[in-house]
Design a protein around this motif. Sequence first.
Motif, PDB file in Angstrom:
ATOM      1  N   GLU A 123      29.057  10.470  11.812  1.00  0.00           N
ATOM      2  CA  GLU A 123      28.974   9.201  11.806  1.00  0.00           C
ATOM      3  C   GLU A 123      28.187   8.348  12.670  1.00  0.00           C
ATOM      4  N   ALA A 124      27.566   7.080  12.080  1.00  0.00           N
ATOM      5  CA  ALA A 124      26.839   6.441  13.098  1.00  0.00           C
ATOM      6  C   ALA A 124      27.516   6.111  14.304  1.00  0.00           C
ATOM      7  N   ARG A 125      28.650   5.791  14.393  1.00  0.00           N
ATOM      8  CA  ARG A 125      29.225   5.395  15.763  1.00  0.00           C
ATOM      9  C   ARG A 125      29.072   6.528  16.843  1.00  0.00           C
ATOM     10  N   ASN A 126      28.837   7.584  16.097  1.00  0.00           N
ATOM     11  CA  ASN A 126      28.712   8.777  17.160  1.00  0.00           C
ATOM     12  C   ASN A 126      27.300   8.971  17.885  1.00  0.00           C
ATOM     13  N   PHE A 127      26.400   8.218  17.175  1.00  0.00           N
ATOM     14  CA  PHE A 127      24.863   8.440  17.742  1.00  0.00           C
ATOM     15  C   PHE A 127      24.192   7.011  17.863  1.00  0.00           C
ATOM     16  N   GLU A 128      24.666   6.155  17.333  1.00  0.00           N
ATOM     17  CA  GLU A 128      24.266   4.589  17.659  1.00  0.00           C
ATOM     18  C   GLU A 128      24.043   4.575  18.932  1.00  0.00           C
ATOM     19  N   ILE A 129      22.758   3.994  19.367  1.00  0.00           N
ATOM     20  CA  ILE A 129      22.297   3.342  20.750  1.00  0.00           C
ATOM     21  C   ILE A 129      22.325   4.545  21.696  1.00  0.00           C
ATOM     22  N   ARG A 130      22.429   5.642  21.389  1.00  0.00           N
ATOM     23  CA  ARG A 130      22.670   6.927  22.102  1.00  0.00           C
ATOM     24  C   ARG A 130      20.732   7.278  22.497  1.00  0.00           C
ATOM     25  N   GLY A 131      20.750   8.469  23.316  1.00  0.00           N
ATOM     26  CA  GLY A 131      19.439   8.548  23.559  1.00  0.00           C
ATOM     27  C   GLY A 131      18.840   9.764  22.888  1.00  0.00           C
ATOM     28  N   PHE A 132      19.231   9.699  21.587  1.00  0.00           N
ATOM     29  CA  PHE A 132      18.634  10.863  20.775  1.00  0.00           C
ATOM     30  C   PHE A 132      17.042  10.184  20.056  1.00  0.00           C
ATOM     31  N   THR A 133      16.227  11.006  20.329  1.00  0.00           N
ATOM     32  CA  THR A 133      14.909  10.568  19.980  1.00  0.00           C
ATOM     33  C   THR A 133      14.597  10.655  18.472  1.00  0.00           C
ATOM     34  N   ASP A 134      15.343  11.279  17.595  1.00  0.00           N
ATOM     35  CA  ASP A 134      15.153  11.424  16.292  1.00  0.00           C
ATOM     36  C   ASP A 134      16.390  12.305  15.504  1.00  0.00           C
ATOM     37  N   ALA A 135      16.183  12.584  14.347  1.00  0.00           N
ATOM     38  CA  ALA A 135      17.585  13.018  13.759  1.00  0.00           C
ATOM     39  C   ALA A 135      17.556  14.614  14.077  1.00  0.00           C
ATOM     40  N   GLY A 136      16.241  15.021  14.206  1.00  0.00           N
ATOM     41  CA  GLY A 136      16.405  16.607  14.714  1.00  0.00           C
ATOM     42  C   GLY A 136      17.355  16.739  15.985  1.00  0.00           C
ATOM     43  N   ASP A 137      16.889  15.693  16.903  1.00  0.00           N
ATOM     44  CA  ASP A 137      17.767  15.818  18.257  1.00  0.00           C
ATOM     45  C   ASP A 137      18.971  15.676  18.076  1.00  0.00           C
ATOM     46  N   LEU A 138      19.511  14.828  17.091  1.00  0.00           N
ATOM     47  CA  LEU A 138      21.010  14.436  16.944  1.00  0.00           C
ATOM     48  C   LEU A 138      21.715  15.713  16.400  1.00  0.00           C
ATOM     49  N   LEU A 139      21.218  16.335  15.460  1.00  0.00           N
ATOM     50  CA  LEU A 139      21.874  17.387  14.677  1.00  0.00           C
ATOM     51  C   LEU A 139      21.891  18.764  15.420  1.00  0.00           C
ATOM     52  N   ARG A 140      21.279  18.835  16.707  1.00  0.00           N
ATOM     53  CA  ARG A 140      21.559  20.027  17.414  1.00  0.00           C
ATOM     54  C   ARG A 140      23.027  19.958  18.051  1.00  0.00           C
ATOM     55  N   ILE A 141      23.660  18.861  17.999  1.00  0.00           N
ATOM     56  CA  ILE A 141      25.077  19.034  18.553  1.00  0.00           C
ATOM     57  C   ILE A 141      25.996  19.746  17.804  1.00  0.00           C
ATOM     58  N   ASP A 142      25.414  20.083  16.489  1.00  0.00           N
ATOM     59  CA  ASP A 142      26.422  20.788  15.691  1.00  0.00           C
ATOM     60  C   ASP A 142      26.334  22.365  15.862  1.00  0.00           C
ATOM     61  N   HIS A 143      27.398  22.953  16.009  1.00  0.00           N
ATOM     62  CA  HIS A 143      27.381  24.339  16.388  1.00  0.00           C
ATOM     63  C   HIS A 143      26.721  25.369  15.336  1.00  0.00           C
ATOM     64  N   SER A 144      26.509  24.780  13.992  1.00  0.00           N
ATOM     65  CA  SER A 144      25.998  25.672  12.849  1.00  0.00           C
ATOM     66  C   SER A 144      24.355  25.391  12.800  1.00  0.00           C
ATOM     67  N   VAL A 145      23.967  24.219  13.677  1.00  0.00           N
ATOM     68  CA  VAL A 145      22.555  24.001  13.348  1.00  0.00           C
ATOM     69  C   VAL A 145      21.827  24.120  14.535  1.00  0.00           C
ATOM     70  N   GLN A 146      20.642  24.556  14.318  1.00  0.00           N
ATOM     71  CA  GLN A 146      19.565  24.991  14.984  1.00  0.00           C
ATOM     72  C   GLN A 146      18.284  24.303  14.790  1.00  0.00           C
ATOM     73  N   VAL A 147      17.587  23.754  15.912  1.00  0.00           N
ATOM     74  CA  VAL A 147      16.417  22.723  15.498  1.00  0.00           C
ATOM     75  C   VAL A 147      14.953  23.627  15.795  1.00  0.00           C
ATOM     76  N   ASP A 148      14.169  23.841  15.044  1.00  0.00           N
ATOM     77  CA  ASP A 148      13.018  24.283  15.328  1.00  0.00           C
ATOM     78  C   ASP A 148      11.841  23.245  15.586  1.00  0.00           C
ATOM     79  N   GLU A 149      11.356  23.296  16.832  1.00  0.00           N
ATOM     80  CA  GLU A 149      10.296  22.220  17.174  1.00  0.00           C
ATOM     81  C   GLU A 149       9.010  22.993  17.403  1.00  0.00           C
TER      82      GLU A 149
END
Length: 751
Positions: free
Chosen positions: A139-165
């Motif tokens: 939900e937005a309340r978990n990432f609003e005004i946080r230091g996440f640079t983009d959506a890929g940065d945010l989704l990394r917090i999920d244990h099933s998701v890996q971000v390829d940069e």
Amino acid sequence: MSLMSASTKILYPAFFAVCLFMTSVFAQELILSGVVRDQNTHQEIRSVNIFIKGSKTGTASDLTGRYRLRVNDASDDMIIIFRHIAYFHKEISLKDLKNASHVDLQPRVIPLRGVEIEGEGIGRPEIEKDLRQTVSMIEARNFEIRGFTDAGDLLRIDHSVQVDEGISGKKTISIRGGNPDDVVVLYNGVKLNNNFDNVYDFAMIDLENVERFEIIKGSNTAIYGPEAFSGVVNIVPKVEQDYTIRFQQRLGTYRSGNWGLHLFKKFDRLRGSYSLRRGGLERPFKDNRGQLKNTSFHHNVNLNYNFSEENNLSLMGVFPTLEYDRRENTDAGLVIGDESNKDQLYSVRYTGNLSFLKNIGVTVSYKNLVQEQFLEISNASDLGNNGIVNREIDDKAVHLNAEKSFDFGALELLFGYQFESAELDFLDDSDFNGPGEIKNAKLKRNHHGFVSIAKYHGEIGSDFLQTLDLSLSMRQDMIDDEQVNLVSQSGNSLSDVTNNWHDNTLKFSMNLSGYRSNLLVNGFLNFGKNIKFPTLFQQINSTNSDISLNPEKNTSLELGFTVSRDLGSGSAINGFQVEGSYFQNTFDDKIITFSDLTSFRTEFKSEPDVNISGFESKSSVFLFRKKVTVGLGLSRYFISDQDKAAFPFKSDFKLTLNLAIDHLGYSFQIHWFKEGEQVATLFFPDRSASESIRLDGYQNLDVHLSKTFEIRKMKLFVNASGRNLLDDENTELQGLALRDRRYYVTFGAQY
């Protein structure tokens, strides 16, 4: 006595009697107003049912948590009840409520059963129309005004998701050990994956306009089409805002800056919003050999009109642009690279009733992605690989999605039709290409999809096990691809090529749930087949004879459960939730991707039989009236050494630990994670050699601290974030640090 004086004697008493009566009436009518907030986060709660105990008089809080309740025959001993599905209900006497500017509710561990949610804009998530699967929501309340640079940065917090940069800053995600092209990405139900290589760059998503991320894990989706071998991410934009104007600024490492301006206005049934965001950063290469500069520009437009509670029309425009500039002195010579990605998305969506047709949804969208890539390697004649790469991709697509649902009580039916007409102009003018490779072409695709889903909801009647849900889906897809205006690198015209495929998939799901006072249990089983058709890029890549143009097929099995326990608010531990799943995926004709060490080039190879299995679990404990939440996530995948080449740069292990503390409007979050090693095979541009790249397993830590202040109608917010605090500067990709420390400060205001 005159007639006038007699009339006056009669009128004055009558006048005073009327005034006395009106005063008495209005004295008994009272209007209560205020704001409903979360007791811990102090965030406003929408759609709280507010009513007078023992009567039918009531209202609901709006998006900003504000309410207005009209009370007739008011008396101080009246009781006002505040009730919401996710919070403990609260009873307040009218006498106390008259002097309260806000009402705080304590969050529950288990949602309250049997409570209807009222209020504008409340509807069930889109993914609930699909088969029962493992789902995660951010939900937005978990990432609003946080230091996440983009959506890929945010989704990394999920244990099933890996971000390829990538080195350009492009970010794609993988779910459950799969590849980026195994994930279907949607924006409000509209598919974003490009028609070239079937991926999408999550750096193009503006988090400020997102209400939530809906993540389906697994390959058993029916509604969202084929190709979702490992999952679906549906990005739900915000329809309503709790402000008229908002501005925020983020500053941080790599001279990064990001500012945004957002406007929202509501005119009766019409809501409109516009947002503008601009950002950039500069990252140095190792030993000051050069730098990589990224710039981004987003603007979004949304219009939403409610004809009634059931009928809604929305128009949306999303226009992100991402550019990068690379200047680096390497062992291969001076590398100059530029890349530009410009995306346009227009969408019109209608849901509700249309004449005699009930419960329909129609979406028409147009998408245009223009990608330009340029790379020059000079002063490297001794290596034999100096030259220029110049690639342009212009991807245009029209989508139509229509669905009709039927509700027969215990039986629900959904029928849908999906159509895509895509045209892609391709230019690849590269010194590294062979004379027989494609230089430019026009690629076309027409895709028809038919889907039907039947859901049966049965009541068991047991004291504990209460419901049994059975779901069955059938889908048929037909693909017509055409390659025209083909020209080779040597300038020769080539014959047109056509490819046609059609296939059917069948999926089954069973869900069993039980509930008793403070214990909730769910279990499910999924089984089915899925299919993925060759991308347009794979079809024109003729440099590798090992490529099979047979559609990739996937057979999957998944078992999952969720257990929630509410221990009440009388102890330090208020409750817990445990969920887990086990899955098996078998792939036929899996296409493996090999990437270039320096340029943008890619090679492919087909494997007839690939397998991956694994288990995932997530546990959460809620403490001190849910002020503190501790979450532990674990993913473990089993891939043979032979099959690991099919999943380059994928970890077979990930562990996450999250701590969230919310108190009096302060929010403190810690995210720790550990990932296993990553391995991939890359090749040199002239294909003279390849190299196996190994990134060691690592662990890291992110910390976020934020506070929101309210001054009348103005809200101020500030956040400080530290990323990768455990530091790992030695992990690099082509001279670019991937896991170094980063710090960000975000501040802003809204009215």
